[in-house]
Design a protein around this motif. Structure first.
Motif, mmCIF file in Angstrom:
data_model
loop_
_atom_site.group_PDB
_atom_site.id
_atom_site.type_symbol
_atom_site.label_atom_id
_atom_site.label_comp_id
_atom_site.label_asym_id
_atom_site.label_seq_id
_atom_site.Cartn_x
_atom_site.Cartn_y
_atom_site.Cartn_z
ATOM 1 N N UNK A 133 8.633 5.396 -0.401
ATOM 2 C CA UNK A 133 8.297 4.751 0.867
ATOM 3 C C UNK A 133 9.500 4.847 1.792
ATOM 4 N N UNK A 134 9.239 5.170 3.044
ATOM 5 C CA UNK A 134 10.319 5.182 4.044
ATOM 6 C C UNK A 134 10.579 3.723 4.428
ATOM 7 N N UNK A 146 7.293 8.013 12.727
ATOM 8 C CA UNK A 146 7.782 8.419 11.406
ATOM 9 C C UNK A 146 6.657 8.437 10.382
ATOM 10 N N UNK A 147 6.791 9.310 9.401
ATOM 11 C CA UNK A 147 5.900 9.337 8.251
ATOM 12 C C UNK A 147 6.166 8.088 7.412
ATOM 13 N N UNK A 166 0.821 -1.210 0.000
ATOM 14 C CA UNK A 166 0.000 0.000 0.000
ATOM 15 C C UNK A 166 0.855 1.260 0.000
ATOM 16 N N UNK A 167 1.935 1.246 0.779
ATOM 17 C CA UNK A 167 2.827 2.408 0.827
ATOM 18 C C UNK A 167 3.503 2.640 -0.523
ATOM 19 N N UNK A 168 3.940 1.558 -1.177
ATOM 20 C CA UNK A 168 4.544 1.697 -2.513
ATOM 21 C C UNK A 168 3.523 2.205 -3.524
ATOM 22 N N UNK A 169 2.288 1.716 -3.412
ATOM 23 C CA UNK A 169 1.218 2.143 -4.316
ATOM 24 C C UNK A 169 0.951 3.646 -4.190
ATOM 25 N N UNK A 187 2.871 11.870 6.099
ATOM 26 C CA UNK A 187 1.928 10.966 5.437
ATOM 27 C C UNK A 187 1.840 9.624 6.154
ATOM 28 N N UNK A 188 0.609 9.204 6.417
ATOM 29 C CA UNK A 188 0.343 7.901 7.009
ATOM 30 C C UNK A 188 -0.504 7.116 6.007
ATOM 31 N N UNK A 189 -0.183 5.833 5.828
ATOM 32 C CA UNK A 189 -0.876 4.983 4.859
ATOM 33 C C UNK A 189 -1.457 3.776 5.581
#
Length: 137
Positions: free
Chosen positions: A30-31, A38-39, A12-15, A49-51
């Motif tokens: 993506x971190x 952390x975001x 989801x984060x990569x998307x 940003x939170x996913x």
């Protein structure tokens, strides 16, 4: 958290990173090494940003995720944005109404009741305008 949940979260984060990169042209990624607070995504000027990627989400879930996002953003001195997607649905973004107005007092506009929920495209338009405003300062 199990392996499947971590894999789903990372996917989801990569998307979202790819979608925001395509919409804004920013070097969004993506971190990889995340610590508490952390975001999830980096490379978006002025935003934390939170996913979240889940099978389903109630309003209560979204409210709880927003509170987490807001705490992280406040600690970093950034605007919060929450991206979430349920299975077989589109990504949604939640951000503070203060990003659309001349209100910058985080305490005044930090509650879930003072948020906007819309498409990632709508948020990207707002974030782009905010970035332009930051450049003008």
């Amino acid at each position: 958290m199990g392996t499947m949940q971590r894999r789903k979260g990372g996917s989801g984060e990569r998307e979202i990173a790819a979608l925001v990169r395509d919409l804004t042209g920013w070097d969004v990624r993506r971190r990889i090494r995340q610590h508490e607070g952390d975001s999830d995504i980096e490379g978006v000027p002025g935003w934390c940003m939170e996913v979240k990627r889940h099978a389903r989400a109630t309003r209560s879930d979204v409210r709880g995720w927003w509170e987490q996002t807001n705490r992280q953003a406040a600690a970093a001195g950034l605007q919060p944005v929450l991206f979430f997607r349920c299975d077989r649905d589109e990504w949604r973004a939640v951000w503070p109404v203060s990003a659309l107005l001349a209100i910058r007092d985080a305490q005044t506009c930090s509650g879930y009741g003072l948020t906007v929920e819309g498409s990632v495209q709508a948020w990207a338009a707002v974030a782009s305008e905010c970035a332009l405003a930051l450049e003008d300062v």
